[in-house]
Design an enzyme around this catalytic site. Structure first.
Site, PDB file in Angstrom:
ATOM      1  N   HIS A 134      -1.591  -1.703  19.991  1.00  0.00           N
ATOM      2  CA  HIS A 134      -0.712  -2.599  21.274  1.00  0.00           C
ATOM      3  C   HIS A 134       1.364  -2.812  20.410  1.00  0.00           C
ATOM      4  O   HIS A 134       1.111  -1.843  18.920  1.00  0.00           O
ATOM      5  CB  HIS A 134      -1.241  -3.587  21.270  1.00  0.00           C
ATOM      6  CG  HIS A 134      -1.643  -4.183  22.245  1.00  0.00           C
ATOM      7  ND1 HIS A 134      -3.150  -4.116  22.238  1.00  0.00           N
ATOM      8  CD2 HIS A 134      -1.504  -4.495  23.413  1.00  0.00           C
ATOM      9  CE1 HIS A 134      -3.479  -4.446  23.381  1.00  0.00           C
ATOM     10  NE2 HIS A 134      -2.809  -4.273  24.174  1.00  0.00           N
ATOM     11  N   LYS A 138       3.560  -8.380  19.777  1.00  0.00           N
ATOM     12  CA  LYS A 138       2.416  -8.388  20.406  1.00  0.00           C
ATOM     13  C   LYS A 138       2.048  -9.281  18.885  1.00  0.00           C
ATOM     14  O   LYS A 138       2.308  -8.546  18.411  1.00  0.00           O
ATOM     15  CB  LYS A 138       1.056  -7.914  20.427  1.00  0.00           C
ATOM     16  CG  LYS A 138       0.475  -8.599  21.665  1.00  0.00           C
ATOM     17  CD  LYS A 138      -0.892  -7.632  21.774  1.00  0.00           C
ATOM     18  CE  LYS A 138      -2.279  -8.431  22.196  1.00  0.00           C
ATOM     19  NZ  LYS A 138      -1.316  -9.373  23.502  1.00  0.00           N
TER      20      LYS A 138
END
Length: 236
Positions: A134, A138
């Protein structure tokens, strides 16, 4: 439909864009838990919540307690979701949670469930690894989606537990988490034995797929009571 957006970061902005394309009105945009006065005066038919793990519980709770159906996609607070479910039952509310609102990802969940069930008899022969990648913003690690994938494998008795970025035993699923620039989300599940390897992969190209799924979920939950997931929305 009047939609309240709680959590107005990159995901919240994507939700707003998709909702307006689908001819919905944004009745409230809040980057923090809205006050009771603000929430009631918004006349919202439903709320969509993408905030932070330490805010999600309060955001969802205030909506349920005030009879506003809520769709939540915030991950990293799973330990408090059971409390929310109990509040929802007590208040006869409407709550829909998913660790991932992508339509493709929810089909991917079902493929992974089926695959781990088929391999359960041969669990000793296969190592299982989940890799998730990600963007650097995040916060939670591993991703809620990776945890959901691991739990499905555990529930099918393919392995006993999962472990993050450490040396694992034969009965554990290894989750590898990476944070790179400009990556909306990649999940790879690998089943590997000494003689073969089965690998499945889902890659998101933008946040709009998650936003679309959340708006579809909000459209679906209106006028319904209970606790739901994307399984009910998609009929899978």
């Amino acid at each position: 439909m009047n939609i309240a957006i709680i959590g107005y970061g990159k995901m919240g902005k994507s939700v707003k864009k998709i909702a307006e394309i689908r001819n919905h009105k944004i009745s409230l945009c809040s980057d923090k838990t809205p006050s009771l006065h603000l929430l009631k005066n918004s006349n919202s038919d439903v709320a969509i919540e993408f905030s932070l793990p330490n805010s999600a519980f309060k955001n969802v709770k205030i909506c349920i307690e005030n009879n506003i159906p809520i769709v939540s996609g915030t991950t990293g607070w799973i330990e408090k979701i059971q409390i929310i479910k109990e509040i929802c039952k007590k208040k006869n509310g409407s709550f829909l949670y998913s660790s991932n609102f992508s339509i493709g990802m929810n089909i991917f969940f079902e493929i992974n469930k089926k695959l781990s069930k088929l391999l359960q008899l041969y669990s000793k022969d296969y190592e299982v690894t989940i890799e998730e990648i990600h963007h650097k913003e995040k916060i939670d690690k591993p991703s809620g989606t990776a945890i959901s994938l691991a739990k499905d494998i555990v529930n099918n008795k393919m392995k006993k537990t999962w472990i993050l970025d450490e040396k694992k035993t034969k009965n554990q699923i290894l989750i590898l988490s990476k944070r790179l620039d400009h990556v909306p989300g990649i999940h790879i599940v690998k089943y590997k034995s000494q003689i073969e390897e089965i690998k499945i992969k889902h890659q998101a190209y933008s946040r709009e797929g998650f936003a679309l799924g959340a708006v579809i979920a909000a459209e679906w939950i209106q006028n319904k009571k209970g606790i739901f997931s994307m399984k009910e929305v998609l009929g899978i």
